[in-house]
Enzyme design. Structure first.
Site, PDB file in Angstrom:
ATOM      1  N   CYS A   1     -16.687 110.545 -22.489  1.00 19.96           N
ATOM      2  CA  CYS A   1     -17.703 109.885 -22.006  1.00 19.96           C
ATOM      3  C   CYS A   1     -18.984 110.130 -22.315  1.00 19.96           C
ATOM      4  O   CYS A   1     -18.939 111.902 -22.754  1.00 19.96           O
ATOM      5  CB  CYS A   1     -16.951 110.005 -20.093  1.00 19.96           C
ATOM      6  SG  CYS A   1     -18.199 108.672 -19.420  1.00 19.96           S
ATOM      7  N   LEU A   2     -19.738 109.134 -22.565  1.00 21.80           N
ATOM      8  CA  LEU A   2     -21.039 109.543 -23.241  1.00 21.80           C
ATOM      9  C   LEU A   2     -21.520 109.879 -21.755  1.00 21.80           C
ATOM     10  O   LEU A   2     -22.839 111.136 -21.947  1.00 21.80           O
ATOM     11  CB  LEU A   2     -21.474 108.604 -23.417  1.00 21.80           C
ATOM     12  CG  LEU A   2     -21.108 107.230 -24.777  1.00 21.80           C
ATOM     13  CD1 LEU A   2     -21.920 106.420 -24.951  1.00 21.80           C
ATOM     14  CD2 LEU A   2     -21.323 108.280 -26.377  1.00 21.80           C
TER      15      LEU A   2
ATOM     16  N   HIS B   1     -15.634 103.298 -14.192  1.00 15.32           N
ATOM     17  CA  HIS B   1     -17.640 103.746 -13.963  1.00 15.32           C
ATOM     18  C   HIS B   1     -17.678 102.657 -13.040  1.00 15.32           C
ATOM     19  O   HIS B   1     -19.124 102.923 -12.085  1.00 15.32           O
ATOM     20  CB  HIS B   1     -17.946 102.956 -15.241  1.00 15.32           C
ATOM     21  CG  HIS B   1     -18.075 104.545 -16.332  1.00 15.32           C
ATOM     22  ND1 HIS B   1     -19.023 105.593 -16.298  1.00 15.32           N
ATOM     23  CD2 HIS B   1     -17.758 104.693 -17.784  1.00 15.32           C
ATOM     24  CE1 HIS B   1     -18.612 106.051 -16.756  1.00 15.32           C
ATOM     25  NE2 HIS B   1     -18.064 105.738 -18.093  1.00 15.32           N
TER      26      HIS B   1
ATOM     27  N   HIS C   1     -11.681 102.862 -18.523  1.00 16.77           N
ATOM     28  CA  HIS C   1     -12.033 103.512 -18.693  1.00 16.77           C
ATOM     29  C   HIS C   1     -13.332 103.035 -17.794  1.00 16.77           C
ATOM     30  O   HIS C   1     -14.156 103.907 -17.273  1.00 16.77           O
ATOM     31  CB  HIS C   1     -12.340 105.022 -19.568  1.00 16.77           C
ATOM     32  CG  HIS C   1     -13.580 105.641 -19.825  1.00 16.77           C
ATOM     33  ND1 HIS C   1     -13.346 107.100 -19.986  1.00 16.77           N
ATOM     34  CD2 HIS C   1     -14.369 105.511 -19.722  1.00 16.77           C
ATOM     35  CE1 HIS C   1     -14.045 107.450 -20.255  1.00 16.77           C
ATOM     36  NE2 HIS C   1     -14.864 106.715 -19.701  1.00 16.77           N
ATOM     37  N   GLU C   2     -13.747 102.077 -18.743  1.00 16.81           N
ATOM     38  CA  GLU C   2     -15.208 101.922 -18.339  1.00 16.81           C
ATOM     39  C   GLU C   2     -15.380 100.741 -17.229  1.00 16.81           C
ATOM     40  O   GLU C   2     -15.733 100.874 -16.332  1.00 16.81           O
ATOM     41  CB  GLU C   2     -15.627 100.816 -19.874  1.00 16.81           C
ATOM     42  CG  GLU C   2     -16.067 101.244 -20.582  1.00 16.81           C
ATOM     43  CD  GLU C   2     -16.316 102.469 -21.033  1.00 16.81           C
ATOM     44  OE1 GLU C   2     -17.618 102.220 -20.610  1.00 16.81           O
ATOM     45  OE2 GLU C   2     -16.202 103.023 -21.472  1.00 16.81           O
TER      46      GLU C   2
ATOM     47  N   GLN D   1     -23.815 103.731 -16.510  1.00 20.67           N
ATOM     48  CA  GLN D   1     -24.346 104.459 -17.639  1.00 20.67           C
ATOM     49  C   GLN D   1     -25.211 104.365 -17.673  1.00 20.67           C
ATOM     50  O   GLN D   1     -26.586 105.803 -18.535  1.00 20.67           O
ATOM     51  CB  GLN D   1     -23.301 105.233 -18.548  1.00 20.67           C
ATOM     52  CG  GLN D   1     -21.938 104.831 -18.144  1.00 20.67           C
ATOM     53  CD  GLN D   1     -21.022 105.461 -19.226  1.00 20.67           C
ATOM     54  OE1 GLN D   1     -20.595 104.590 -20.228  1.00 20.67           O
ATOM     55  NE2 GLN D   1     -20.522 106.602 -19.988  1.00 20.67           N
TER      56      GLN D   1
ATOM     57  N   GLY E   1     -17.322 102.816 -25.464  1.00 20.78           N
ATOM     58  CA  GLY E   1     -17.704 101.534 -24.002  1.00 20.78           C
ATOM     59  C   GLY E   1     -19.119 102.770 -23.498  1.00 20.78           C
ATOM     60  O   GLY E   1     -18.916 104.028 -23.698  1.00 20.78           O
TER      61      GLY E   1
HETATM   62 NI    NI Z   1     -17.441 106.571 -19.154  1.00 16.88          NI
END
Ligand code: NI
Length: 171
Positions: free
Chosen positions: A90-91, A136, A132-133, A49, A44
């Site tokens: 998480c990226l 963000h 999760h997304e 991000q 995701g």
């Molecule tokens: Ni993340």
């Protein structure tokens, strides 16, 4: 490939704005986000991000075409009472992981890249990634769900690694 912003960059802590224009630039952004997601080997990726403070995220569960989703202006309309534990990463906090408790199922309404509304009843990994997304989009990260001590530990580790790798703050 878009640049991925990491913990410490302000854009990750800034609440995002509604998407109002559904044009070719938006579709190009969506394509670039999918490419970046696959390249980074994540499931995701949300606007902030990649430095885009808009209400948008993409999901690719790597199970073919039916497991790719674009969520624009999403609203989680229902969450299950039942919760589960799953180890998240998480990226934007690369290489670190921690168990997070979240509802097991969610219902979401969102728009696709053409502005068309759709609904998803999600469970399993999809429900997890959506939550999760979606966080963000409010400037929230998975570490915010942990107790203060665990959160600090991960933050310290992240910044230590970042210093070592010589990454500068991007904004
Ligand atoms: Ni993340």
């Amino acid at each position: 490939m878009l640049d991925i912003y990491t913990l410490g960059d302000d854009v990750l802590r800034t609440p995002t704005e509604e998407v109002t224009v559904f044009d070719s630039a938006l579709r190009m952004l969506v394509d670039a986000m999918f490419d970046t997601l696959v390249e980074a080997d994540g499931v995701g990726l949300a606007g902030p991000q990649v430095g885009v403070s808009k209400r948008i995220f993409v999901v690719d569960l790597r199970k073919g075409e039916g497991s790719k989703y674009v969520f624009i202006n999403p609203v989680i309309t229902e969450t299950s009472v039942e919760e589960g534990v799953y180890e998240e990463g998480c990226l934007s906090i690369p290489g670190l992981y921690h168990d997070v408790v979240r509802p097991l199922r969610v219902k979401v309404q969102a728009q696709d890249a053409d502005g068309k509304y759709f609904n998803v009843d999600a469970d399993g990994l999809l429900a997890r990634v959506i939550q999760h997304e979606n966080d963000h989009l409010y400037g929230k990260l998975y570490i915010d769900h942990l107790d203060e001590k665990e959160k600090e530990k991960l933050e310290k580790l992240h910044f230590k690694r970042q210093k070592k790798s010589g990454k500068r703050k991007q904004n």
